[in-house]
Design a protein around this motif. Structure first.
Motif, PDB file in Angstrom:
ATOM      1  N   LEU A 134       0.859  -1.180   0.000  1.00 31.71           N
ATOM      2  CA  LEU A 134       0.000   0.000   0.000  1.00 31.71           C
ATOM      3  C   LEU A 134       0.895   1.230   0.000  1.00 31.71           C
ATOM      4  N   GLU A 135       0.559   2.205  -0.823  1.00 31.96           N
ATOM      5  CA  GLU A 135       1.286   3.462  -0.775  1.00 31.96           C
ATOM      6  C   GLU A 135       0.281   4.599  -0.717  1.00 31.96           C
ATOM      7  N   TYR A 136       0.703   5.686  -0.137  1.00 32.39           N
ATOM      8  CA  TYR A 136      -0.198   6.818   0.075  1.00 32.39           C
ATOM      9  C   TYR A 136      -0.083   7.798  -1.085  1.00 32.39           C
TER      10      TYR A 136
ATOM     11  N   PRO B 257      -4.626   6.025   0.669  1.00 33.20           N
ATOM     12  CA  PRO B 257      -3.869   4.781   0.498  1.00 33.20           C
ATOM     13  C   PRO B 257      -4.424   3.957  -0.660  1.00 33.20           C
ATOM     14  N   MET B 258      -3.523   3.496  -1.503  1.00 35.32           N
ATOM     15  CA  MET B 258      -3.899   2.672  -2.652  1.00 35.32           C
ATOM     16  C   MET B 258      -2.909   1.529  -2.783  1.00 35.32           C
ATOM     17  N   LEU B 259      -3.376   0.411  -3.329  1.00 35.86           N
ATOM     18  CA  LEU B 259      -2.505  -0.726  -3.579  1.00 35.86           C
ATOM     19  C   LEU B 259      -1.603  -0.404  -4.767  1.00 35.86           C
ATOM     20  N   SER B 260      -0.317  -0.527  -4.558  1.00 37.57           N
ATOM     21  CA  SER B 260       0.660  -0.179  -5.585  1.00 37.57           C
ATOM     22  C   SER B 260       0.649  -1.206  -6.709  1.00 37.57           C
ATOM     23  N   ASN B 261       0.966  -0.764  -7.898  1.00 40.60           N
ATOM     24  CA  ASN B 261       1.123  -1.668  -9.029  1.00 40.60           C
ATOM     25  C   ASN B 261       2.585  -1.859  -9.404  1.00 40.60           C
ATOM     26  N   HIS B 262       3.501  -1.290  -8.621  1.00 39.87           N
ATOM     27  CA  HIS B 262       4.897  -1.405  -9.006  1.00 39.87           C
ATOM     28  C   HIS B 262       5.857  -1.663  -7.852  1.00 39.87           C
ATOM     29  N   LYS B 263       5.442  -1.515  -6.604  1.00 35.42           N
ATOM     30  CA  LYS B 263       6.335  -1.793  -5.475  1.00 35.42           C
ATOM     31  C   LYS B 263       5.959  -3.117  -4.824  1.00 35.42           C
TER      32      LYS B 263
END
Length: 82
Positions: A27-29, A35-41
């Motif tokens: 999750l990144e802010y 907060p959103m679920l990342s597509n790259h980390k």
């Protein structure tokens, strides 16, 4: 950006290092979205003999799948008696 890995995939850093396992995308802010679920980390885990279990977050472009040789299953030969 498309997700390149799924949880459980074995990966290694492109620059070298231990074989790691992908746990999840983190999750990144985002400033205006929250907060959103990342597509790259990606959060990865591996075992270090000195420090024990380690985790770290990497950008998916810095990783590649680890291709380990598949163990060959040997067939036991038995003598045929008729």
């Amino acid at each position: 950006m498309n997700r390149l890995f799924k949880p459980g995939d074995r990966v290694v850093l492109r620059s070298g290092g231990p074989v790691m396992e992908v746990l999840n995308y983190v999750l990144e802010y985002k400033p205006f979205l929250g907060p959103m679920l990342s597509n790259h980390k990606v959060r990865c885990v591996w075992y270090d003999p000195i420090e024990g279990r380690r985790t770290a977050i990497y950008h998916q472009r810095s990783l590649q799948k680890a291709y380990e040789p598949i163990p060959v299953r040997r067939v036991r030969k038995t003598a045929c008696t008729y």
